[in-house]
Write a protein that holds these residues in place. Structure first.
Motif, PDB file in Angstrom:
ATOM      1  N   VAL A 121     -29.093  42.786  -0.154  1.00 31.44           N
ATOM      2  CA  VAL A 121     -29.376  41.530  -0.862  1.00 31.44           C
ATOM      3  C   VAL A 121     -30.856  41.185  -0.738  1.00 31.44           C
ATOM      4  N   LEU A 122     -31.428  41.347   0.462  1.00 33.04           N
ATOM      5  CA  LEU A 122     -32.853  41.068   0.637  1.00 33.04           C
ATOM      6  C   LEU A 122     -33.700  41.971  -0.257  1.00 33.04           C
ATOM      7  N   LYS A 123     -33.305  43.227  -0.395  1.00 30.02           N
ATOM      8  CA  LYS A 123     -34.041  44.135  -1.285  1.00 30.02           C
ATOM      9  C   LYS A 123     -33.951  43.670  -2.737  1.00 30.02           C
ATOM     10  N   ASP A 124     -32.779  43.148  -3.129  1.00 33.22           N
ATOM     11  CA  ASP A 124     -32.637  42.606  -4.480  1.00 33.22           C
ATOM     12  C   ASP A 124     -33.580  41.419  -4.687  1.00 33.22           C
ATOM     13  N   ILE A 125     -33.677  40.568  -3.668  1.00 35.14           N
ATOM     14  CA  ILE A 125     -34.577  39.411  -3.753  1.00 35.14           C
ATOM     15  C   ILE A 125     -36.024  39.887  -3.864  1.00 35.14           C
ATOM     16  N   ALA A 126     -36.391  40.872  -3.058  1.00 34.24           N
ATOM     17  CA  ALA A 126     -37.759  41.416  -3.112  1.00 34.24           C
ATOM     18  C   ALA A 126     -38.068  41.962  -4.503  1.00 34.24           C
ATOM     19  N   GLY A 127     -37.053  42.496  -5.181  1.00 33.80           N
ATOM     20  CA  GLY A 127     -37.231  43.048  -6.522  1.00 33.80           C
ATOM     21  C   GLY A 127     -37.597  42.013  -7.566  1.00 33.80           C
ATOM     22  N   LEU A 128     -37.390  40.739  -7.259  1.00 32.85           N
ATOM     23  CA  LEU A 128     -37.765  39.688  -8.213  1.00 32.85           C
ATOM     24  C   LEU A 128     -39.271  39.679  -8.464  1.00 32.85           C
ATOM     25  N   LYS A 129     -40.063  40.139  -7.501  1.00 31.98           N
ATOM     26  CA  LYS A 129     -41.513  40.231  -7.701  1.00 31.98           C
ATOM     27  C   LYS A 129     -41.826  41.174  -8.858  1.00 31.98           C
ATOM     28  N   ASP A 130     -41.062  42.272  -8.951  1.00 30.17           N
ATOM     29  CA  ASP A 130     -41.293  43.239 -10.031  1.00 30.17           C
ATOM     30  C   ASP A 130     -40.674  42.789 -11.352  1.00 30.17           C
ATOM     31  N   SER A 131     -39.511  42.132 -11.292  1.00 33.04           N
ATOM     32  CA  SER A 131     -38.857  41.722 -12.534  1.00 33.04           C
ATOM     33  C   SER A 131     -39.435  40.427 -13.101  1.00 33.04           C
ATOM     34  N   LEU A 132     -40.130  39.665 -12.275  1.00 32.35           N
ATOM     35  CA  LEU A 132     -40.765  38.419 -12.735  1.00 32.35           C
ATOM     36  C   LEU A 132     -42.236  38.390 -12.293  1.00 32.35           C
ATOM     37  N   PRO A 133     -43.018  39.394 -12.677  1.00 32.75           N
ATOM     38  CA  PRO A 133     -44.392  39.512 -12.154  1.00 32.75           C
ATOM     39  C   PRO A 133     -45.324  38.377 -12.567  1.00 32.75           C
ATOM     40  N   ASN A 134     -45.028  37.712 -13.660  1.00 34.68           N
ATOM     41  CA  ASN A 134     -45.885  36.606 -14.093  1.00 34.68           C
ATOM     42  C   ASN A 134     -45.564  35.303 -13.365  1.00 34.68           C
ATOM     43  N   LEU A 135     -44.478  35.298 -12.592  1.00 32.74           N
ATOM     44  CA  LEU A 135     -44.083  34.097 -11.863  1.00 32.74           C
ATOM     45  C   LEU A 135     -44.255  34.251 -10.353  1.00 32.74           C
ATOM     46  N   VAL A 136     -43.744  35.353  -9.805  1.00 33.56           N
ATOM     47  CA  VAL A 136     -43.732  35.555  -8.353  1.00 33.56           C
ATOM     48  C   VAL A 136     -44.988  36.312  -7.929  1.00 33.56           C
ATOM     49  N   GLU A 137     -45.793  35.670  -7.084  1.00 31.87           N
ATOM     50  CA  GLU A 137     -47.019  36.294  -6.583  1.00 31.87           C
ATOM     51  C   GLU A 137     -46.719  37.259  -5.437  1.00 31.87           C
TER      52      GLU A 137
END
Length: 108
Positions: free
Chosen positions: A23-39
């Protein structure tokens, strides 16, 4: 102004550490799937005896409050919350703040 979004969660008794790490890895993946939002995303497992039962946590950095607001309704985020976090973790604690100008080092 840069915004920090801190989440603490308590793993359900039946949630294995292996599953929690997925689950933590899935959360970390949000940086790649939402690069314009998550720094940036920083995740980990608690080791402090003062955690009040919180087992895992993560910090996300956003360029501003508008980016955090967009993240809150982004389908990728909503899906992970509903399908990955809620089924395996209880009692989520969120803490959001504007990063102070005098932070050291200053986040950009």
């Amino acid at each position: 102004m840069v915004v920090a979004h801190i989440i603490l969660v308590k793993a359900k008794p039946e949630t294995t550490e292996e599953l929690a790490q997925e689950v933590l890895k899935d959360i970390a993946g949000l940086k790649d799937s939402l690069p314009n939002l998550v720094e940036s995303v920083h995740l980990g497992v608690n080791f402090s005896p003062r955690s009040r039962g919180y087992t895992h946590g993560f910090t996300m950095i956003f360029k501003d409050r508008a980016a955090l607001d967009q993240y809150g309704t982004a389908p990728e985020h909503v899906k992970i919350v509903n399908e990955r976090i809620r089924p395996h973790f209880d009692d989520t604690l969120a803490f959001d703040y504007d990063v102070a100008e005098y932070s050291n080092p200053r986040l950009h």
